[in-house]
Write a protein that holds these residues in place. Structure first.
Motif, PDB file in Angstrom:
ATOM      1  N   UNK A 133       0.839  -1.203   0.000  1.00  0.00           N
ATOM      2  CA  UNK A 133       0.000   0.000   0.000  1.00  0.00           C
ATOM      3  C   UNK A 133       0.870   1.247   0.000  1.00  0.00           C
ATOM      4  N   UNK A 134       1.913   1.243   0.799  1.00  0.00           N
ATOM      5  CA  UNK A 134       2.804   2.403   0.853  1.00  0.00           C
ATOM      6  C   UNK A 134       3.510   2.599  -0.483  1.00  0.00           C
ATOM      7  N   UNK A 135       3.910   1.508  -1.125  1.00  0.00           N
ATOM      8  CA  UNK A 135       4.556   1.623  -2.426  1.00  0.00           C
ATOM      9  C   UNK A 135       3.609   2.236  -3.452  1.00  0.00           C
ATOM     10  N   UNK A 136       2.357   1.762  -3.466  1.00  0.00           N
ATOM     11  CA  UNK A 136       1.379   2.288  -4.429  1.00  0.00           C
ATOM     12  C   UNK A 136       1.097   3.763  -4.189  1.00  0.00           C
ATOM     13  N   UNK A 137       1.034   4.152  -2.930  1.00  0.00           N
ATOM     14  CA  UNK A 137       0.723   5.551  -2.580  1.00  0.00           C
ATOM     15  C   UNK A 137       1.961   6.417  -2.461  1.00  0.00           C
ATOM     16  N   UNK A 138       3.120   5.790  -2.612  1.00  0.00           N
ATOM     17  CA  UNK A 138       4.406   6.485  -2.604  1.00  0.00           C
ATOM     18  C   UNK A 138       4.622   7.294  -1.329  1.00  0.00           C
ATOM     19  N   UNK A 139       4.207   6.707  -0.207  1.00  0.00           N
ATOM     20  CA  UNK A 139       4.403   7.390   1.079  1.00  0.00           C
ATOM     21  C   UNK A 139       4.473   6.377   2.208  1.00  0.00           C
ATOM     22  N   UNK A 140       5.194   6.751   3.243  1.00  0.00           N
ATOM     23  CA  UNK A 140       5.228   5.950   4.460  1.00  0.00           C
ATOM     24  C   UNK A 140       4.026   6.351   5.290  1.00  0.00           C
ATOM     25  N   UNK A 141       3.352   5.377   5.861  1.00  0.00           N
ATOM     26  CA  UNK A 141       2.119   5.659   6.595  1.00  0.00           C
ATOM     27  C   UNK A 141       2.272   5.258   8.057  1.00  0.00           C
ATOM     28  N   UNK A 142       1.452   5.858   8.891  1.00  0.00           N
ATOM     29  CA  UNK A 142       1.414   5.495  10.302  1.00  0.00           C
ATOM     30  C   UNK A 142       2.638   5.931  11.084  1.00  0.00           C
ATOM     31  N   UNK A 143       3.124   7.139  10.838  1.00  0.00           N
ATOM     32  CA  UNK A 143       4.252   7.659  11.608  1.00  0.00           C
ATOM     33  C   UNK A 143       3.741   8.216  12.939  1.00  0.00           C
ATOM     34  N   UNK A 144       3.208   7.342  13.756  1.00  0.00           N
ATOM     35  CA  UNK A 144       2.569   7.763  15.005  1.00  0.00           C
ATOM     36  C   UNK A 144       3.472   7.593  16.220  1.00  0.00           C
ATOM     37  N   UNK A 145       4.710   7.128  15.994  1.00  0.00           N
ATOM     38  CA  UNK A 145       5.603   6.958  17.142  1.00  0.00           C
ATOM     39  C   UNK A 145       7.052   7.201  16.715  1.00  0.00           C
ATOM     40  N   UNK A 146       7.893   7.359  17.701  1.00  0.00           N
ATOM     41  CA  UNK A 146       9.293   7.698  17.463  1.00  0.00           C
ATOM     42  C   UNK A 146      10.026   6.615  16.671  1.00  0.00           C
ATOM     43  N   UNK A 148       8.912   4.564  14.377  1.00  0.00           N
ATOM     44  CA  UNK A 148       8.539   4.609  12.957  1.00  0.00           C
ATOM     45  C   UNK A 148       9.224   5.793  12.267  1.00  0.00           C
ATOM     46  N   UNK A 149       9.289   6.922  12.939  1.00  0.00           N
ATOM     47  CA  UNK A 149       9.958   8.096  12.369  1.00  0.00           C
ATOM     48  C   UNK A 149      11.461   7.825  12.234  1.00  0.00           C
ATOM     49  N   UNK A 151      12.807   4.997  11.726  1.00  0.00           N
ATOM     50  CA  UNK A 151      12.942   4.062  10.613  1.00  0.00           C
ATOM     51  C   UNK A 151      13.012   4.823   9.282  1.00  0.00           C
ATOM     52  N   UNK A 152      12.100   5.771   9.073  1.00  0.00           N
ATOM     53  CA  UNK A 152      12.092   6.557   7.834  1.00  0.00           C
ATOM     54  C   UNK A 152      13.364   7.403   7.745  1.00  0.00           C
ATOM     55  N   UNK A 153      13.773   7.994   8.858  1.00  0.00           N
ATOM     56  CA  UNK A 153      15.016   8.775   8.915  1.00  0.00           C
ATOM     57  C   UNK A 153      16.196   7.886   8.503  1.00  0.00           C
ATOM     58  N   UNK A 154      16.241   6.672   9.032  1.00  0.00           N
ATOM     59  CA  UNK A 154      17.327   5.750   8.712  1.00  0.00           C
ATOM     60  C   UNK A 154      17.368   5.374   7.243  1.00  0.00           C
ATOM     61  N   UNK A 155      16.206   5.192   6.623  1.00  0.00           N
ATOM     62  CA  UNK A 155      16.169   4.890   5.187  1.00  0.00           C
ATOM     63  C   UNK A 155      16.698   6.072   4.372  1.00  0.00           C
ATOM     64  N   UNK A 156      16.267   7.275   4.730  1.00  0.00           N
ATOM     65  CA  UNK A 156      16.729   8.468   4.005  1.00  0.00           C
ATOM     66  C   UNK A 156      18.247   8.608   4.130  1.00  0.00           C
ATOM     67  N   UNK A 157      18.765   8.434   5.333  1.00  0.00           N
ATOM     68  CA  UNK A 157      20.220   8.510   5.533  1.00  0.00           C
ATOM     69  C   UNK A 157      20.928   7.381   4.795  1.00  0.00           C
ATOM     70  N   UNK A 158      20.328   6.190   4.794  1.00  0.00           N
ATOM     71  CA  UNK A 158      20.933   5.049   4.109  1.00  0.00           C
ATOM     72  C   UNK A 158      21.057   5.263   2.612  1.00  0.00           C
ATOM     73  N   UNK A 159      20.057   5.895   2.012  1.00  0.00           N
ATOM     74  CA  UNK A 159      20.118   6.194   0.576  1.00  0.00           C
ATOM     75  C   UNK A 159      21.239   7.196   0.306  1.00  0.00           C
TER      76      UNK A 159
END
Length: 190
Positions: A133-146, A148-149, A151-159
């Motif tokens: 679902x996130x791939x289709x919508x091109x967004x990470x969803x459910x960033x309701x806790x530290x 999860x955020x 995790x997204x930060x780590x992916x951005x830094x990893x790229x």
């Protein structure tokens, strides 16, 4: 062996060697991905801070404030002393009022801002990084806790760091322009 048999033998050997080399190259998923998606030199993380998304966060939690805190904690520059890491300043943050995915919010997008002419959305094809679902919508969803955020930060830094093979083999530049989305952005002050 006569001449025609020798020529056929060498032709087959050359084809066999080329086939083996091609198979070896294609088996290296990070190389295949690197050819189709060059590593970005700068990234923007777009965070939805609309009232519907923010209401899903407990207490005073804010994904944007958490990202800003992560930037302060990690400083600006080389994280492991080898001189190769991109600066944390290569990751910008941007607010949007709505991504039209309120049921699954707060949401975030990772955008390659390397090209001045076109900001392009990044997705991660590994289901451990981004579900269907996130791939289709091109967004990470459910960033309701530290977590999860982070995790997204780590992916951005990893790229940006281009060192984690799992991340590099998973990310894909969709070619979709971030400016053509239906995200509701704040008015630019003139």
């Amino acid at each position: 062996m006569n001449t025609s048999q020798t020529d056929a033998f060498y032709t087959n050997m050359v084809l066999l060697v080329w086939t083996a080399m091609l198979a070896l190259l294609l088996s290296q998923s990070y190389l295949t991905n690197a050819l189709s998606s060059p590593t970005p030199s700068s990234i923007r993380i777009r965070i939805c801070n609309g009232s519907s998304c923010e209401s899903k966060c407990r207490g005073a939690f804010s994904p944007l404030k958490t990202l800003e805190q992560l930037r302060r904690e990690h400083g600006d520059g080389d994280s492991n002393g080898d001189g190769d890491d991109h600066a944390i300043s290569d990751i910008e943050f941007e607010e949007t009022y709505c991504m039209n995915q309120c049921k699954r919010g707060p949401n975030a997008r990772i955008i390659d801002t390397s090209d001045d002419d076109c900001d392009s959305l990044l997705i991660f094809e590994d289901p451990l990084h981004m579900n269907d679902t996130e791939q289709k919508r091109k967004s990470f969803q459910g960033l309701t806790n530290e977590n999860r955020v982070k995790f997204v930060w780590g992916l951005a830094r990893g790229v940006l760091d281009a060192k984690d093979e799992d991340i590099l083999s998973s990310f894909k530049d969709t070619g979709a322009s971030a400016s053509k989305l239906s995200d509701i952005m704040p008015q630019k002050k003139s």
